[in-house]
Write a protein that holds these residues in place. Structure first.
Motif, mmCIF file in Angstrom:
data_model
loop_
_atom_site.group_PDB
_atom_site.id
_atom_site.type_symbol
_atom_site.label_atom_id
_atom_site.label_comp_id
_atom_site.label_asym_id
_atom_site.label_seq_id
_atom_site.Cartn_x
_atom_site.Cartn_y
_atom_site.Cartn_z
ATOM 1 N N ASN A 31 43.848 -35.116 30.690
ATOM 2 C CA ASN A 31 42.543 -34.532 30.401
ATOM 3 C C ASN A 31 41.728 -35.469 29.524
ATOM 4 N N CYS A 32 40.439 -35.265 29.571
ATOM 5 C CA CYS A 32 39.522 -36.083 28.768
ATOM 6 C C CYS A 32 39.890 -35.992 27.290
ATOM 7 N N GLN A 95 39.127 -41.502 28.851
ATOM 8 C CA GLN A 95 37.910 -41.066 29.524
ATOM 9 C C GLN A 95 38.116 -41.173 31.041
ATOM 10 N N SER A 124 40.679 -36.220 34.151
ATOM 11 C CA SER A 124 39.671 -35.242 34.569
ATOM 12 C C SER A 124 38.352 -35.492 33.867
ATOM 13 N N GLU A 125 37.291 -34.928 34.441
ATOM 14 C CA GLU A 125 35.960 -35.088 33.865
ATOM 15 C C GLU A 125 35.871 -34.381 32.522
ATOM 16 N N CYS A 126 35.074 -34.933 31.639
ATOM 17 C CA CYS A 126 34.881 -34.333 30.316
ATOM 18 C C CYS A 126 33.912 -33.155 30.437
ATOM 19 N N LEU A 127 34.269 -32.073 29.795
ATOM 20 C CA LEU A 127 33.417 -30.892 29.786
ATOM 21 C C LEU A 127 32.722 -30.808 28.447
ATOM 22 N N HIS A 128 31.391 -30.783 28.487
ATOM 23 C CA HIS A 128 30.597 -30.683 27.268
ATOM 24 C C HIS A 128 30.072 -29.260 27.175
ATOM 25 N N VAL A 129 30.652 -28.477 26.267
ATOM 26 C CA VAL A 129 30.253 -27.079 26.078
ATOM 27 C C VAL A 129 29.320 -27.018 24.877
ATOM 28 N N SER A 130 28.128 -26.530 25.122
ATOM 29 C CA SER A 130 27.156 -26.383 24.035
ATOM 30 C C SER A 130 26.863 -24.910 23.841
#
Length: 203
Positions: A31-32, A95, A124-130
């Motif tokens: 994971n990222c 990354q 895996s792709e990075c998830l940016h949670v805002s």
């Protein structure tokens, strides 16, 4: 005819060898932002070598890190790299761009035989949670600015209000005086008429 059979046999052997290598290649998922450890399987087959070096296989093999005589040399810092036990490649804060095929190469001592091993990594792709919180701020245009109300306008407004109160008081007093005056005149007229009536009775 014999040459064709030999050629077909060579092609079959190359295809089988390629499939065997592909099937034996390890595959690691991560994971990222994880810390990933890629083992060097070549060190399981030999423990004597001059140095170990890791490559990332892209269009051409790109050297990443090398360890020789206990000293490490970093050629390309994909993220933050180091070498662990038995030549394992450690990638920190990985990354998606770190995904790909890696090669561990062991340079043998003089008279020995070089060895290598391959491993594939998929991040895996990075998830940016805002987190969005509702704003409690009042829009600037919802209330008039204090600067818009000048002192002169405030004084003028108070003056007009005071004048209106004075005029209202004057009118009220005038009306009251007129009512009182009218009432007094009516009383006098009534008293005068009563006095005239009494005089006529006496005569």
């Amino acid at each position: 005819m014999g040459n064709q059979n030999i050629l077909a046999l060579l092609l079959f052997a190359m295809a089988a060898l390629h499939c065997g290598i592909s099937e034996s290649m390890d595959f690691i998922k991560g994971n990222c932002n994880d810390v990933i450890r890629l083992p060097c399987k070549a060190t399981n087959r030999t423990t004597t070598y001059r140095y170990v070096i890791w490559y990332k296989i892209e269009s051409t093999p790109n050297p990443i890190i090398k360890r020789k005589n206990g000293e490490e040399t970093i050629f390309a810092n994909l993220t933050s790299v180091s070498l662990g036990e038995k030549g394992a490649l450690e990638l920190h804060n990985v990354q998606p761009s770190d995904s790909g095929e890696y090669k561990c190469f062991l340079a043998a001592d003089i008279g020995g035989r070089n060895d290598d091993s391959f491993i594939r990594l998929n991040i895996s792709e990075c998830l940016h949670v805002s987190t969005v919180y509702p704003s409690t701020m009042i829009p600037d245009d919802s209330c008039p600015a204090v600067d818009d109300i000048t002192v002169n306008w405030a004084v003028l407004g108070l003056s007009l209000f005071s004048m209106a109160k004075i005029i209202l008081c004057i009118v009220t007093v005038g009306v009251c005086d007129r009512v009182i005056f009218s009432t007094a005149i009516r009383k006098q007229e009534v008293m005068g008429s009563n006095t005239g009536t009494r005089s006529s009775w006496k005569d």
